[in-house]
Design an enzyme around this catalytic site. Structure first.
Site, PDB file in Angstrom:
ATOM      1  N   ASP A 192      -9.424  -0.143   4.400  1.00 21.14           N
ATOM      2  CA  ASP A 192      -8.276   0.554   3.824  1.00 21.14           C
ATOM      3  C   ASP A 192      -7.431   1.325   4.954  1.00 21.14           C
ATOM      4  O   ASP A 192      -7.740   1.675   5.967  1.00 21.14           O
ATOM      5  CB  ASP A 192      -8.544   1.387   2.578  1.00 21.14           C
ATOM      6  CG  ASP A 192      -7.617   1.285   1.499  1.00 21.14           C
ATOM      7  OD1 ASP A 192      -6.557   0.762   1.552  1.00 21.14           O
ATOM      8  OD2 ASP A 192      -8.103   1.412   0.183  1.00 21.14           O
TER       9      ASP A 192
ATOM     10  N   VAL B 289       2.269  -3.016   5.229  1.00 19.04           N
ATOM     11  CA  VAL B 289       2.984  -2.071   5.472  1.00 19.04           C
ATOM     12  C   VAL B 289       3.652  -2.450   7.076  1.00 19.04           C
ATOM     13  O   VAL B 289       4.838  -2.144   7.062  1.00 19.04           O
ATOM     14  CB  VAL B 289       2.844  -0.683   5.287  1.00 19.04           C
ATOM     15  CG1 VAL B 289       2.724  -0.259   3.902  1.00 19.04           C
ATOM     16  CG2 VAL B 289       1.460  -0.352   6.177  1.00 19.04           C
TER      17      VAL B 289
ATOM     18  N   ASP C 271      -1.061  -2.786  -4.267  1.00 16.51           N
ATOM     19  CA  ASP C 271      -2.099  -3.253  -5.264  1.00 16.51           C
ATOM     20  C   ASP C 271      -1.705  -3.964  -6.463  1.00 16.51           C
ATOM     21  O   ASP C 271      -0.484  -3.675  -6.820  1.00 16.51           O
ATOM     22  CB  ASP C 271      -3.061  -1.964  -5.848  1.00 16.51           C
ATOM     23  CG  ASP C 271      -3.657  -1.161  -4.785  1.00 16.51           C
ATOM     24  OD1 ASP C 271      -3.739  -1.634  -3.653  1.00 16.51           O
ATOM     25  OD2 ASP C 271      -4.274  -0.372  -5.036  1.00 16.51           O
TER      26      ASP C 271
HETATM   27  C1  GLA Z   1      -6.426   1.349  -2.231  1.00 16.67           C
HETATM   28  C2  GLA Z   1      -6.590  -0.259  -2.163  1.00 16.67           C
HETATM   29  C3  GLA Z   1      -7.078  -0.711  -3.293  1.00 16.67           C
HETATM   30  C4  GLA Z   1      -8.557   0.092  -3.528  1.00 16.67           C
HETATM   31  C5  GLA Z   1      -8.129   1.543  -3.483  1.00 16.67           C
HETATM   32  C6  GLA Z   1      -9.545   2.584  -3.357  1.00 16.67           C
HETATM   33  O1  GLA Z   1      -5.289   1.533  -3.119  1.00 16.67           O
HETATM   34  O2  GLA Z   1      -5.454  -0.895  -1.877  1.00 16.67           O
HETATM   35  O3  GLA Z   1      -7.383  -2.135  -3.257  1.00 16.67           O
HETATM   36  O4  GLA Z   1      -9.448  -0.212  -2.378  1.00 16.67           O
HETATM   37  O5  GLA Z   1      -7.222   2.069  -2.306  1.00 16.67           O
HETATM   38  O6  GLA Z   1      -9.308   3.766  -3.312  1.00 16.67           O
END
Ligand code: GLA
Length: 446
Positions: A148, A184, A259
């Site tokens: 991430d 991004v 997301d």
């Molecule tokens: C970000 C990622 C998600 C998930 C969360 C976990 O938002 O994009 O897919 O992994 O972090 O905190």
């Protein structure tokens, strides 16, 4: 410098070229991830039950293999060694037994971390601890890392993500590398070169200077950063074939969007903002986020069954990762029917590995035709109707598909599971439902 010396230097460099070459992700990855259904409410019992459910539901037998824990398993670092410690209350037995259980059931096991000081949920991140963490994961038997992008310390992702790639590669264990920087910085455009010669991305002599070459640009940028040590620099690669794609030099997949949420607009927004087909292929895939099937009884989810079928069809023809984001211990019949449509999955997993493109559109973009070649001269099409209140006919011609107008194809409907007949030159998807799709496979008749 003479041409000979230049050539000699290039050949010498090729011999030591680094990059992601772990043999994984030859087709888009299939599996499960804990985040969308459980967020931080994960523990070892849930993971054990999910591993069992992968088998008892038969999800594993249609290709779903990865069981991936997302955020909130990490707790702290061991003083002195900095080795990561799992959350002791929720994972009292540690991580290795879960990987073993997955392996004992013929599955693979994935973890999550972050290319920053903390994960998005505030757990310890891996920035600066890449080698320690990669070695720990490999020691536990981890097969997949989702990485991430929170708390990035203002370092560009092009610089942070290759460090973990190299650390994973150095473990000697093949670990699928799923980059999650949300698109991004357009990861599909990344490339790094140390000397910009025409349009090649070439690692050369010190001083180690980072240049970035963006897609559709023919010149490298001005120097972005200078490094005293080549090991700090993300390495470039030289195009080896027409299938070369730059993000694929760093990860096996890369998130292209924020997301996904469990609703039609979010799903389509991620779809429309996905990375370009030209930059994905075997070994590296654009990732518009998880398959968000709510798994509740029909009508209780954020989308209708028709909409979920559209979602799954697009993810299959778009060669998106098929990572299930729901509680697979409790799936409705419709959810199973969608997730386990072998004919749709076969489009996703076709060995040619070509992401679809939009080949036709009508009514101000409200209906779209997405097409992609398949192996053995086959072809797949998804006809999408974005209207929410009327069914509509959606035609397409072979010319639009890039096919020879004289070739006859037998056409099969991959949701009705029936053959529609033999067609030459054109085909019309009849009365595609509001927010629905028709998904077909074309097979040449001779
Ligand atoms: C970000 C990622 C998600 C998930 C969360 C976990 O938002 O994009 O897919 O992994 O972090 O905190």
């Amino acid at each position: 410098m003479s041409a000979m010396l230049l050539l000699y230097s290039l050949v010498g460099w090729l011999g030591i070229a680094k990059g992601l070459n772990n043999g994984l992700g030859l087709t888009p990855q299939m599996g499960w991830n804990s985040w969308n259904a459980f967020h931080c409410n994960i523990d070892q019992t849930l993971i054990q039950e999910t591993i069992q459910a992968m088998i008892t539901t038969n999800l594993s037998s249609v290709g779903y293999v990865y069981v991936n824990m997302d955020d909130c398993w990490a707790y702290a670092r061991t003083p002195g060694t900095n080795v990561i410690i799992p959350e002791p209350t929720t994972f009292p037995d540690g991580i290795a037994p879960l990987a073993q259980l997955a392996h004992a059931n013929g599955l693979k096991f994935g973890l999550y971390s972050d290319a920053g000081n903390f994960t998005c949920a505030g757990r310890p991140g891996s920035l600066g601890y890449e080698t320690i963490d990669a070695n720990t994961y490999a020691g536990w038997g981890v097969d997949y890392l989702k990485y991430d992008n929170c708390y990035d310390d203002n370092i560009p992702p092009e610089t942070r993500y290759p460090v973990m790639r190299d650390a994973l590669n150095a473990t000697g264990r093949p670990i699928f590398y799923s980059m999650c920087e949300w698109g991004v910085d357009d990861p599909w455009t990344w490339c790094v070169c140390f000397l910009c010669i025409r349009n090649a991305y070439v690692r050369f002599h010190p001083p180690w200077i980072l240049y970035v070459l963006k897609r559709d640009e023919t010149q490298c940028s001005d120097p972005v950063q200078t490094f005293s040590n080549a090991n700090n620099v993300c390495s470039g690669n030289v195009p080896q074939s027409s299938h070369f794609h730059r993000a694929g030099d760093v990860g096996n997949s890369w998130r292209t969007t924020g997301d996904i949420s469990d609703n039609w607009d979010s799903m389509l927004s991620n779809w429309d903002n996905n990375g370009p087909a030209a930059d994905a292929g075997p070994g590296g895939w654009n990732d518009p986020d998880m398959v968000f099937l709510c798994c509740l009884e029909v009508g209780n989810g954020g989308m209708t069954t028709t909409e979920y079928i559209s979602h799954f069809s697009l993810w299959c023809i778009g060669k998106a990762p098929l990572i299930i984001g729901c509680d697979i211990r409790d799936m409705s019949a419709d959810t199973k029917m969608i997730l386990m449509n072998k004919e749709a999955i076969a489009i996703s997993q076709d060995p040619l590995g070509q992401q679809c493109t939009m080949v036709a559109s009508q009514n101000s973009g409200n209906q779209n035709v997405y097409g992609t070649p398949l192996s053995n001269d086959g072809y797949a099409i998804v006809f999408l109707n974005r209207w929410n209140n009327s069914a509509v006919n959606i035609p397409v011609t072979w010319t639009q598909l890039g096919l020879n107008s004289d070739t006859s194809y037998s056409i099969r409907d991959l949701w009705a599971h029936e053959d529609l007949g033999v067609y030459k030159g054109s085909f019309t998807a009849e009365q595609v439902s509001p927010h629905g799709v028709m998904m077909v496979r074309l097979t040449p008749t001779s």
